[in-house]
Design a protein around this motif. Structure first.
Motif, PDB file in Angstrom:
ATOM      1  N   PRO A 153     115.453  19.079  27.944  1.00  0.00           N
ATOM      2  CA  PRO A 153     114.997  19.040  26.539  1.00  0.00           C
ATOM      3  C   PRO A 153     115.853  17.966  25.968  1.00  0.00           C
ATOM      4  O   PRO A 153     115.446  17.070  25.025  1.00  0.00           O
ATOM      5  CB  PRO A 153     115.549  20.439  25.983  1.00  0.00           C
ATOM      6  N   VAL A 154     116.952  17.878  26.335  1.00  0.00           N
ATOM      7  CA  VAL A 154     118.021  16.626  25.945  1.00  0.00           C
ATOM      8  C   VAL A 154     117.087  15.330  26.281  1.00  0.00           C
ATOM      9  O   VAL A 154     117.232  14.321  25.684  1.00  0.00           O
ATOM     10  CB  VAL A 154     119.558  16.951  26.342  1.00  0.00           C
ATOM     11  N   SER A 155     117.062  15.343  27.577  1.00  0.00           N
ATOM     12  CA  SER A 155     116.552  13.837  28.220  1.00  0.00           C
ATOM     13  C   SER A 155     115.351  13.521  27.444  1.00  0.00           C
ATOM     14  O   SER A 155     115.009  12.324  27.186  1.00  0.00           O
ATOM     15  CB  SER A 155     116.347  14.063  29.692  1.00  0.00           C
ATOM     16  N   ALA A 156     114.312  14.699  27.170  1.00  0.00           N
ATOM     17  CA  ALA A 156     112.988  14.250  26.380  1.00  0.00           C
ATOM     18  C   ALA A 156     113.213  13.781  25.124  1.00  0.00           C
ATOM     19  O   ALA A 156     112.621  12.970  24.561  1.00  0.00           O
ATOM     20  CB  ALA A 156     112.306  15.537  26.626  1.00  0.00           C
ATOM     21  N   ALA A 157     114.481  14.448  24.490  1.00  0.00           N
ATOM     22  CA  ALA A 157     114.806  14.056  22.980  1.00  0.00           C
ATOM     23  C   ALA A 157     115.131  12.665  22.872  1.00  0.00           C
ATOM     24  O   ALA A 157     114.779  11.781  22.055  1.00  0.00           O
ATOM     25  CB  ALA A 157     115.801  15.136  22.453  1.00  0.00           C
ATOM     26  N   VAL A 158     115.962  12.293  24.014  1.00  0.00           N
ATOM     27  CA  VAL A 158     116.464  10.765  23.948  1.00  0.00           C
ATOM     28  C   VAL A 158     115.511   9.922  24.055  1.00  0.00           C
ATOM     29  O   VAL A 158     115.095   8.904  23.475  1.00  0.00           O
ATOM     30  CB  VAL A 158     117.682  10.699  24.991  1.00  0.00           C
ATOM     31  N   ALA A 159     114.465  10.295  24.996  1.00  0.00           N
ATOM     32  CA  ALA A 159     113.198   9.552  25.252  1.00  0.00           C
ATOM     33  C   ALA A 159     112.247   9.383  24.091  1.00  0.00           C
ATOM     34  O   ALA A 159     111.757   8.293  23.852  1.00  0.00           O
ATOM     35  CB  ALA A 159     112.530   9.981  26.583  1.00  0.00           C
ATOM     36  N   ALA A 160     112.369  10.275  23.192  1.00  0.00           N
ATOM     37  CA  ALA A 160     111.454  10.372  21.830  1.00  0.00           C
ATOM     38  C   ALA A 160     112.359   9.938  20.821  1.00  0.00           C
ATOM     39  O   ALA A 160     111.684   9.736  19.856  1.00  0.00           O
ATOM     40  CB  ALA A 160     111.107  11.803  21.711  1.00  0.00           C
ATOM     41  N   GLY A 161     113.448   9.336  20.932  1.00  0.00           N
ATOM     42  CA  GLY A 161     114.336   8.775  19.929  1.00  0.00           C
ATOM     43  C   GLY A 161     115.015   9.713  18.879  1.00  0.00           C
ATOM     44  O   GLY A 161     115.164   9.481  17.968  1.00  0.00           O
ATOM     45  N   ILE A 162     114.788  10.941  19.325  1.00  0.00           N
ATOM     46  CA  ILE A 162     115.383  12.207  18.522  1.00  0.00           C
ATOM     47  C   ILE A 162     117.089  12.506  18.955  1.00  0.00           C
ATOM     48  O   ILE A 162     117.391  12.462  20.067  1.00  0.00           O
ATOM     49  CB  ILE A 162     114.589  13.434  18.820  1.00  0.00           C
ATOM     50  N   ASN A 163     117.723  12.445  18.043  1.00  0.00           N
ATOM     51  CA  ASN A 163     119.209  12.827  18.207  1.00  0.00           C
ATOM     52  C   ASN A 163     119.230  14.452  19.062  1.00  0.00           C
ATOM     53  O   ASN A 163     118.679  15.252  18.184  1.00  0.00           O
ATOM     54  CB  ASN A 163     120.079  13.050  16.966  1.00  0.00           C
ATOM     55  N   PRO A 164     119.550  14.513  20.135  1.00  0.00           N
ATOM     56  CA  PRO A 164     119.570  15.744  20.834  1.00  0.00           C
ATOM     57  C   PRO A 164     120.128  16.915  20.248  1.00  0.00           C
ATOM     58  O   PRO A 164     120.205  18.208  20.508  1.00  0.00           O
ATOM     59  CB  PRO A 164     119.949  15.406  22.215  1.00  0.00           C
ATOM     60  N   GLU A 165     121.124  16.567  19.379  1.00  0.00           N
ATOM     61  CA  GLU A 165     122.015  17.456  18.568  1.00  0.00           C
ATOM     62  C   GLU A 165     121.257  18.251  17.355  1.00  0.00           C
ATOM     63  O   GLU A 165     121.746  19.257  17.006  1.00  0.00           O
ATOM     64  CB  GLU A 165     123.141  16.864  18.030  1.00  0.00           C
ATOM     65  N   GLN A 166     120.167  17.710  17.069  1.00  0.00           N
ATOM     66  CA  GLN A 166     119.286  18.121  15.956  1.00  0.00           C
ATOM     67  C   GLN A 166     118.167  19.286  16.502  1.00  0.00           C
ATOM     68  O   GLN A 166     117.920  18.989  17.628  1.00  0.00           O
ATOM     69  CB  GLN A 166     118.609  17.067  15.204  1.00  0.00           C
ATOM     70  N   GLU A 167     118.063  20.166  15.741  1.00  0.00           N
ATOM     71  CA  GLU A 167     117.204  21.234  16.138  1.00  0.00           C
ATOM     72  C   GLU A 167     115.858  20.517  15.960  1.00  0.00           C
ATOM     73  O   GLU A 167     115.487  20.155  14.677  1.00  0.00           O
ATOM     74  CB  GLU A 167     117.262  22.529  15.190  1.00  0.00           C
ATOM     75  N   GLN A 168     114.849  20.627  16.850  1.00  0.00           N
ATOM     76  CA  GLN A 168     113.287  20.284  16.939  1.00  0.00           C
ATOM     77  C   GLN A 168     112.653  21.429  17.442  1.00  0.00           C
ATOM     78  O   GLN A 168     112.654  22.213  18.197  1.00  0.00           O
ATOM     79  CB  GLN A 168     113.422  19.004  17.878  1.00  0.00           C
TER      80      GLN A 168
END
Length: 171
Positions: A153-168
Motif C-alpha cells: 500500500p505504501v509503494s502504491a501510494a508513492v506511485a500514485a503521488g499520494i503521501n503514504p502517511e495520509q489516510e486514503q
C-alpha cells in the motif's frame, strides 16, 4: 495506514477451505505445492478465494478485503517436484497520477518490493519474489507475504503521488 482499492478479481461463489495442509512454521521447503500456499494463507487467518492448478495460483484475502496472488514458479523443473519460487503480488486499479517516473520513485522508496504498471490494462502491481533454492521455512514464506501486504500500500501510494502517511480510502 494507507487504504487503496484492490483490483477486482472474478466473483466467487464461496471461499475454498484452506486446511489442505497443516502450517508448520519450522518446516523447511525447497519447493512448494498449492497446498503449502493455502496453508500459508490460512496461517495468516486469511481467506483462500481461489486455487488454480493450471496457473499454480492461490488467491488470498486479508481481513481488510485486500486480495493477493501467490503464484508458484519454476515448477517441476530440474527433477524437483513442486514450485521452487513464489511470486507474491497485489494489483490495484491504476490511478491517473501514476507515471513511469512515480513508479521508479516507488521502487527506490520501497526496495523490498517491485512496483510495476500496465497502462493498457490500467493496473498498478506490487510484487515480491521468493526463491526457495536450498530451502526456506514455512514461517519465512509467511513473513515474505506479510512484507508484501505491509509494504504494497505504501509503494502504491508513492506511485500514485499520494503521501503514504495520509489516510486514503481508494484511488
Amino acid at each position: 495506514m494507507v487504504k487503496l482499492g484492490i483490483w477486482a478479481i472474478a466473483p466467487l461463489m464461496f471461499a475454498i477451505p484452506a486446511q489442505a495442509q497443516t502450517y508448520s512454521p519450522e518446516l523447511l521447503k525447497k519447493s512448494v505445492t498449492l497446498e503449502d500456499l493455502q496453508a500459508v494463507v490460512a496461517s495468516l487467518d486469511h481467506e483462500v478465494l481461489e486455487v488454480n492448478e493450471d496457473e499454480n495460483l492461490v488467491v488470498g484475502q486479508d481481513a481488510d478485503g485486500a486480495a493477493y496472488f501467490l503464484f508458484g514458479t519454476a515448477c517441476n523443473v530440474g527433477g524437483v517436484p513442486g514450485c521452487q519460487g513464489i511470486n507474491m503480488q497485489i494489483r490495484y486499479r491504476l490511478a491517473p497520477e501514476v507515471t513511469y517516473e512515480s513508479v521508479a520513485e516507488a521502487n527506490y522508496d520501497q526496495a523490498a518490493v517491485q512496483t510495476w504498471v500496465d497502462f493498457e490494462d490500467k493496473v498498478l502491481g506490487v510484487t515480491r519474489y521468493q526463491v526457495l533454492d536450498y530451502g526456506a521455512t514455512m514461517a519465512n514464506i509467511r513473513e515474505n507475504v506479510r512484507v508484501l501486504l505491509d509494504v504494497a500500500p505504501v509503494s502504491a501510494a508513492v506511485a500514485a503521488g499520494i503521501n503514504p502517511e495520509q489516510e486514503q480510502k481508494s484511488f
